[in-house]
Design an enzyme around this catalytic site. Structure first.
Site, PDB file in Angstrom:
ATOM      1  N   SER A   1     -14.578 -35.593 -14.946  1.00  8.34           N
ATOM      2  CA  SER A   1     -13.295 -36.288 -14.902  1.00  8.34           C
ATOM      3  C   SER A   1     -12.147 -35.301 -15.027  1.00  8.34           C
ATOM      4  O   SER A   1     -12.138 -34.468 -15.921  1.00  8.34           O
ATOM      5  CB  SER A   1     -13.200 -37.298 -16.045  1.00  8.34           C
ATOM      6  OG  SER A   1     -14.046 -38.366 -15.804  1.00  8.34           O
TER       7      SER A   1
ATOM      8  N   HIS B   1      -7.485 -40.829 -19.080  1.00  9.53           N
ATOM      9  CA  HIS B   1      -8.410 -41.144 -20.169  1.00  9.53           C
ATOM     10  C   HIS B   1      -8.891 -39.892 -20.904  1.00  9.53           C
ATOM     11  O   HIS B   1      -9.458 -39.990 -21.991  1.00  9.53           O
ATOM     12  CB  HIS B   1      -9.593 -41.983 -19.659  1.00  9.53           C
ATOM     13  CG  HIS B   1     -10.644 -41.216 -18.906  1.00  9.53           C
ATOM     14  ND1 HIS B   1     -10.669 -41.126 -17.529  1.00  9.53           N
ATOM     15  CD2 HIS B   1     -11.718 -40.511 -19.327  1.00  9.53           C
ATOM     16  CE1 HIS B   1     -11.709 -40.406 -17.150  1.00  9.53           C
ATOM     17  NE2 HIS B   1     -12.362 -40.011 -18.221  1.00  9.53           N
TER      18      HIS B   1
ATOM     19  N   ASP C   1      -5.322 -43.564 -13.501  1.00  9.90           N
ATOM     20  CA  ASP C   1      -6.041 -42.678 -14.411  1.00  9.90           C
ATOM     21  C   ASP C   1      -5.582 -41.226 -14.239  1.00  9.90           C
ATOM     22  O   ASP C   1      -6.384 -40.307 -14.251  1.00  9.90           O
ATOM     23  CB  ASP C   1      -7.560 -42.798 -14.210  1.00  9.90           C
ATOM     24  CG  ASP C   1      -8.335 -42.244 -15.403  1.00  9.90           C
ATOM     25  OD1 ASP C   1      -7.723 -42.132 -16.487  1.00  9.90           O
ATOM     26  OD2 ASP C   1      -9.521 -41.907 -15.239  1.00  9.90           O
TER      27      ASP C   1
END
Lengths: 308, 200
Positions: free
Chosen positions: B151, B55, B84
Site C-alpha cells: 500500500s 490509511h 485513500d
C-alpha cells in the site's frame, strides 16, 4: 531517479507492447455473454455466428444475449450445453463475429499465456501467467470426462469464465473455466473443444448416463477373491440407491459390491464415471456385482443424468 | 510466440525487470504512521512531496525511512479518504535523484506490464510483476500479486515511470491502484472524483 539503460527498458517496453497487442488481437474474438443475474461473463467467437462459453455462466436457457467487441448487444439462442464439460454453444442471427485464431502448437508447462475476457466491459480484461500443466483425459469437478486440459496460473478476474487462454501472440489455446476444477483456472484445449462443439451442434446437449447410486470403494479380501476366482482387487460398495432410479429398477440392493459395468471394471469412482458416458444412456448393460459373497450378473439400463 | 519474446533471450527480459526495480528504488520510502501503521510512499516530482495511502498515515505526522536508511519526519498536508491518498511534506528538500518520474496512466493498455515496488511483509523494495487487467481510468485494475505493505508504494510502467499508487488487494492475484492522473487531480486540489475503489 536515474534512468534505466535504454536497452533494458527498451526490451521491457517491447514486451509490454506485444502483450497489449496480443490482448487487443485476442479481444476481437472475445465477447460478453449475458445469461445470469450478476455481471456478464465472457465468450469466444468460434464461427461467424457461433459463440462458445462456459455452461455455468448461463443461469437460464432463454433471454440470452451477446455483447460484441464493437459494443453492440445482440440476441443469442442456446444451441446446446454440456454441464459436465462446462461448455455451451450459442448462435446469433447475423454472422458478424471474427472467429478466434487458433494456435498451431500445443503449449508446454512454462509457456507464457494471457487470459482474456470481456465481462460487459468496452475493452477486454486480461491476466497473465504461465502454463502450469497440460494433460490428457480427466474427470472434471462437474462430472464430465474430457480428453485434455491446460492449467495456467492466471488470475481469475471476475467474469473471465468463458474467455480465452491465448499465447503471447494472441492466438487461442483454450476456453477458460473457473468451475471445471473447483475454482482453479483450467482451460479446455482447442483440440478437445472441436469435437465437443460438433457434438453439441449435431445433437443438442451431451448427455451423461446415471444409475442413481452412491458408492464407496472397498478392497476385496484375499479369501473372497480366491473363492470367486477374481483378479480385481477392489470394487464399489453401494451406500445409497435413489428410489425409482435405474439401479433401483434393476434390482440392486444396498451393500452390493459393483465390479464391472459392461466390459469395464469399476474399481473406483473415476472408472464408474468413465463407464457412464453418453453411449451408456438407455443401453441395457450387464452389470457384475458381489452380493452376500456370491457373483451375480444384473441387467441395468442407465438413464440420462438429470440436469447434466 | 511473439516476435520480441522469440528474438530476445528470456534472460534479457528478466534483467530488464531487475534493472527497472533497481532504478526506481531510490524513489521509495518506508512510511511509519503515528499510530503504529506502516506502508510505503513515493517521493513525488516536487522537492519535499511524498505520496502514500491515507490509511497508512492515520495521524497528523509520519516518519519516513529513505533509501540508504536516513530517517526524516513528515507532516500530512492533504488527504483524500475516498481515494485513500495522502500527501506528506518532509522538513527538508529530498535529493533530485530520488524524485520519481511520473508517467501517463491514461496511456496504459490492457496487457501492459506493470511492476509494483513496496515494502510488503517487512521486505524492503520488493518488486511484484503483473499486467494491467482492465481499461485504465481513475482506478487501475491489475492482475498482480500484492501484499499488505505494498500500500502506498509505486506502480511503474515498463519504462520505469510511476503510473499509480497500489491501493489494495481485492482477490487472489487481483489488486487496485489509484492512477497518477487521479493523484495529480488530488494534488491540484480538485474535488475528489466520484471514484469507487472496488473491482466491479
Amino acid at each position: 531517479m536515474t534512468s534505466p539503460p535504454a536497452s533494458g527498458s527498451g526490451v521491457l517496453a517491447s514486451v509490454s507492447d506485444e502483450l497489449a497487442g496480443a490482448v487487443e488481437r485476442a479481444g476481437r474474438s472475445v465477447v460478453a455473454v449475458h445469461g445470469r443475474r450478476r455481471f456478464p461473463a465472457s465468450g469466444l467467437a468460434w464461427r461467424p455466428d457461433l459463440v462458445i462459453t462456459a455452461s455455468h455462466v448461463l443461469e437460464r436457457d432463454t433471454d440470452l444475449s451477446i455483447g460484441l467487441p464493437d459494443g453492440q448487444q445482440v440476441e443469442a439462442r442456446l444451441v446446446g450445453r454440456d454441464g459436465g464439460a462446462d461448455l455451451a454453444v450459442l448462435r446469433i442471427a447475423n454472422p458478424s463475429l471474427q472467429p478466434a485464431e487458433v494456435a498451431g502448437d500445443e503449449p508446454r508447462p512454462g509457456h507464457l499465456v494471457l487470459a482474456v475476457g470481456r465481462p460487459g466491459t468496452p475493452q477486454p480484461i486480461a491476466s497473465f501467467g504461465a502454463i502450469s500443466s497440460a494433460g490428457g483425459a480427466w474427470r472434471t469437478a462437474l462430472g464430465g470426462v474430457l480428453d485434455g486440459y491446460l492449467r495456467a496460473d492466471v488470475a481469475l478476474l471476475p467474469g473471465l469464465s468463458g474467455g480465452a487462454i491465448v499465447d503471447v501472440g494472441g492466438r487461442l489455446l483454450a476456453l477458460l473455466s473457473a468451475h471445471l476444477a473447483g475454482g482453479d483456472p483450467v482451460g479446455i484445449p482447442t483440440r478437445v473443444l472441436e469435437p465437443l462443439v460438433e457434438r453439441l451442434l449435431s445433437g443438442g446437449s451431451v448427455r451423461r448416463a446415471y444409475l442413481g447410486i452412491s458408492t464407496q470403494p472397498v478392497e476385496l479380501q484375499a479369501a473372497l477373491r480366491a473363492r470367486l476366482g477374481l483378479e480385481q482387487r477392489s470394487g464399489l460398495m453401494l451406500l445409497a440407491i435413489e428410489s425409482g432410479a435405474p439401479a433401483d429398477r434393476g434390482g440392486l440392493l444396498l451393500g452390493d459390491i459393483l465390479l464391472a459395468i459392461g466390459e469395464r471394471a469399476v474399481d473406483d469412482g473415476e472408472a464408474l464415471q468413465m463407464a457412464l458416458g453418453p453411449q451408456a444412456v438407455d443401453t441395457p448393460t450387464q452389470v457384475r456385482i458381489i452380493r452376500a459373497g456370491t457373483l451375480l450378473e444384473v441387467t441395468l439400463t442407465p438413464a440420462a443424468r438429470p440436469n447434466a | 510466440m511473439s516476435a520480441v519474446l522469440e528474438s530476445v533471450a528470456a534472460g534479457a527480459v528478466s534483467e530488464a525487470v531487475a534493472e527497472l526495480a533497481r532504478a526506481a528504488t531510490p524513489s521509495l520510502a518506508l512510511v511509519r504512521g503515528s499510530r503504529g501503521s506502516a506502508g510505503s510512499g513515493v517521493i513525488w516530482s516536487a522537492p519535499r512531496l511524498v505520496i502514500t495511502n491515507h490509511h497508512v498515515v492515520p495521524g497528523p505526522s509520519a516518519e519516513l525511512t529513505l533509501h540508504g536508511g536516513r530517517r526524516v519526519s513528515a507532516r500530512v498536508m492533504a488527504r483524500a479518504p475516498r481515494l485513500d491518498l495522502a500527501a506528506l511534506v518532509v522538513d527538508e528538500d529530498l535529493p533530485q535523484a530520488a524524485r520519481a518520474r511520473i508517467g501517463d496512466s491514461d496511456a496504459l493498455r490492457v496487457g501492459d506490464i506493470v511492476l509494483a515496488l513496496g515494502n510488503p511483509m517487512g521486505e524492503r523494495n520488493a518488486p511484484s510483476l503483473g499486467i494491467v487487467a482492465a481499461a485504465a481510468s481513475e482506478v487501475l485494475r491489475l492482475a498482480i500479486t500484492l501484499r499488505p505493505g505494498n500500500s502506498g508504494g509505486a506502480l511503474l510502467n515498463a519504462g520505469g515511470e510511476v503510473v499509480g499508487i497500489p491501493h489494495m488487494v481485492t482477490g487472489s492475484g487481483l489488486a487496485l491502484a489509484v492512477s497518477t492522473r487521479t493523484v495529480e487531480r488530488f494534488l491540484r486540489g480538485d474535488a475528489e472524483p466520484d471514484v469507487e475503489l472496488r473491482w466491479i
